[in-house]
Design a protein around this motif. Structure first.
Motif, PDB file in Angstrom:
ATOM      1  N   MET A   8      -4.913  -4.596  -6.089  1.00  0.00           N
ATOM      2  CA  MET A   8      -3.877  -5.646  -6.504  1.00  0.00           C
ATOM      3  C   MET A   8      -4.471  -7.345  -6.884  1.00  0.00           C
ATOM      4  O   MET A   8      -4.808  -7.792  -6.237  1.00  0.00           O
TER       5      MET A   8
ATOM      6  N   ILE B   8      -1.999   3.672  -3.013  1.00  0.00           N
ATOM      7  CA  ILE B   8      -2.294   2.706  -1.717  1.00  0.00           C
ATOM      8  C   ILE B   8      -2.447   1.330  -2.383  1.00  0.00           C
ATOM      9  O   ILE B   8      -3.405   1.238  -3.487  1.00  0.00           O
ATOM     10  N   ALA B   9      -1.711   0.356  -2.140  1.00  0.00           N
ATOM     11  CA  ALA B   9      -1.997  -1.103  -2.556  1.00  0.00           C
ATOM     12  C   ALA B   9      -3.032  -1.544  -1.692  1.00  0.00           C
ATOM     13  O   ALA B   9      -2.950  -1.885  -0.533  1.00  0.00           O
ATOM     14  N   ASN B  10      -4.244  -2.088  -2.582  1.00  0.00           N
ATOM     15  CA  ASN B  10      -5.371  -2.672  -1.777  1.00  0.00           C
ATOM     16  C   ASN B  10      -5.703  -3.872  -2.259  1.00  0.00           C
ATOM     17  O   ASN B  10      -5.999  -4.016  -3.524  1.00  0.00           O
ATOM     18  N   SER B  11      -5.930  -4.729  -1.530  1.00  0.00           N
ATOM     19  CA  SER B  11      -6.147  -6.271  -1.909  1.00  0.00           C
ATOM     20  C   SER B  11      -7.597  -6.233  -1.595  1.00  0.00           C
ATOM     21  O   SER B  11      -8.005  -6.658  -0.482  1.00  0.00           O
TER      22      SER B  11
ATOM     23  N   ILE C 149       4.027  -5.678  -5.733  1.00  0.00           N
ATOM     24  CA  ILE C 149       4.156  -4.382  -4.891  1.00  0.00           C
ATOM     25  C   ILE C 149       5.438  -3.814  -4.806  1.00  0.00           C
ATOM     26  O   ILE C 149       5.535  -2.271  -5.265  1.00  0.00           O
TER      27      ILE C 149
ATOM     28  N   GLU D 297       6.093  -0.114  -6.483  1.00  0.00           N
ATOM     29  CA  GLU D 297       7.176   1.164  -5.781  1.00  0.00           C
ATOM     30  C   GLU D 297       8.099   1.521  -6.772  1.00  0.00           C
ATOM     31  O   GLU D 297       8.696   2.572  -6.441  1.00  0.00           O
TER      32      GLU D 297
ATOM     33  N   LYS E  60       4.135   5.445  -1.574  1.00  0.00           N
ATOM     34  CA  LYS E  60       3.049   4.502  -1.130  1.00  0.00           C
ATOM     35  C   LYS E  60       2.703   4.597   0.217  1.00  0.00           C
ATOM     36  O   LYS E  60       3.532   4.617   1.099  1.00  0.00           O
TER      37      LYS E  60
ATOM     38  N   GLN F 240      -0.503  -0.338   2.712  1.00  0.00           N
ATOM     39  CA  GLN F 240      -0.730  -1.294   1.814  1.00  0.00           C
ATOM     40  C   GLN F 240      -1.813  -2.225   2.716  1.00  0.00           C
ATOM     41  O   GLN F 240      -1.657  -2.598   3.880  1.00  0.00           O
TER      42      GLN F 240
ATOM     43  N   ASP G  94      -3.806  -5.710   3.182  1.00  0.00           N
ATOM     44  CA  ASP G  94      -4.570  -7.008   2.835  1.00  0.00           C
ATOM     45  C   ASP G  94      -6.004  -7.210   2.854  1.00  0.00           C
ATOM     46  O   ASP G  94      -6.434  -6.040   3.443  1.00  0.00           O
TER      47      ASP G  94
ATOM     48  N   LYS H 244      -2.714   1.722   9.604  1.00  0.00           N
ATOM     49  CA  LYS H 244      -1.634   1.321   8.518  1.00  0.00           C
ATOM     50  C   LYS H 244      -1.230   2.561   7.465  1.00  0.00           C
ATOM     51  O   LYS H 244      -0.270   2.397   7.033  1.00  0.00           O
TER      52      LYS H 244
END
Length: 281
Positions: free
Chosen positions: A191, A217-220, A233, A237, A244, A247, A249, A273
């Motif tokens: 991200m 998977i959204a990964n910061s 995000i 989606e 997804k 997510q 952080d 998560k």
């Protein structure tokens, strides 16, 4: 046995962190993704222990320890997988320099082949784990190097002369192994600015290769949070036609009270998560 390949939109996207979290979720929180009727009557203590194997076929950037090249990512994977694998079992192709693996191989007069990768993977499959997670290197189209030179093509000019066309190498990529092994892909989206383009192009390349991409998977991965993270995000989606499943952080190493947070603690938090359901269908 279910087999997944973990890829990402680019390097340093957190593939190893996410892979460890997935392994933790599958081994410790397996019932989380089941439907109620399957889990009915199962307590946490009675839930079956699932065997999860890890495989990171290629790694560049290793430390020489007692005569053996050790990759830190492979070591972390070995800490969470529960099939009794050695680091060499998990990461059989290792190079010291943190550069593109096929370039590292070339500098040592070596060549990475699909056959070599596939042979090592067969050893992992022989463990008969319930789940196998294969972590890629870099992004989807990681080069393994050229395999051969295509024959030179000849063009006849109007004068009857011939001119050779430049020879071009035929390349193999790690994605070719994924195709041969028929692995299901989980895409990690780093991200940051540009992630919408990177995510869609990577997904389209996976699908164009005829490979099943089941989730993202959204990964910061960076401590510097992306501007308009929630909006990006939400866009992903809509753009990506797959589930997804998590997510993340950025997980700092120090909490708000100044207490150190260990890698294991981060993995435990991340594992909770993850929605495993789309991976268990």
């Amino acid at each position: 046995m279910k087999e997944f390949f973990i890829t990402a939109t680019d390097t340093d996207a957190g593939k190893t962190f996410v892979s460890c979290a997935l392994i933790k979720a599958l081994t410790q929180n397996f019932t989380k993704g089941f439907t109620k009727d399957i889990c009915e009557g199962l307590t946490e203590e009675k839930a079956p222990v699932q065997k999860v194997a890890a495989f990171k076929p290629i790694a560049a950037g290793c430390e020489l320890v007692n005569g053996q090249l050790i990759n830190e990512d492979a070591k972390l994977l070995s800490d969470f997988a529960n099939c009794g694998q050695s680091i060499t079992d998990i990461n059989p192709i290792a190079f010291a320099e943190p550069i593109a693996p096929h370039i590292a191989a070339k500098k040592q007069n070596k060549h990475i082949t699909l056959t070599e990768v596939s042979d090592h993977y067969q050893q992992v499959k022989s463990l008969n784990a319930d789940f196998t997670l294969v972590e890629g290197a870099g992004g989807w189209r990681l080069p393994l190097g050229h395999t051969s030179l295509l024959p030179a093509e000849m063009k006849a000019s109007f004068t009857g002369n011939s001119k050779a066309v430049s020879q071009k190498p035929s390349y193999h990529f790690l994605s070719d192994f994924v195709k041969l092994a028929d692995l299901t892909v989980i895409l990690i989206v780093n991200m940051k600015l540009g992630c919408l383009n990177h995510a869609l192009l990577t997904y389209e390349a996976i699908i164009a290769d005829g490979v099943n991409c089941v989730a993202w998977i959204a990964n910061s991965a960076s401590s510097e949070q992306m501007n308009n993270l929630a909006e990006n995000i939400a866009e992903l989606e809509q753009i990506l036609p797959i589930a997804k499943i998590a997510q993340f952080d950025f997980f700092a190493s120090i909490d708000e009270e100044g207490k150190e947070i260990t890698f294991d603690e981060k993995i435990n938090l991340a594992a909770q998560k993850i929605d495993l359901a789309p991976l268990l269908d």
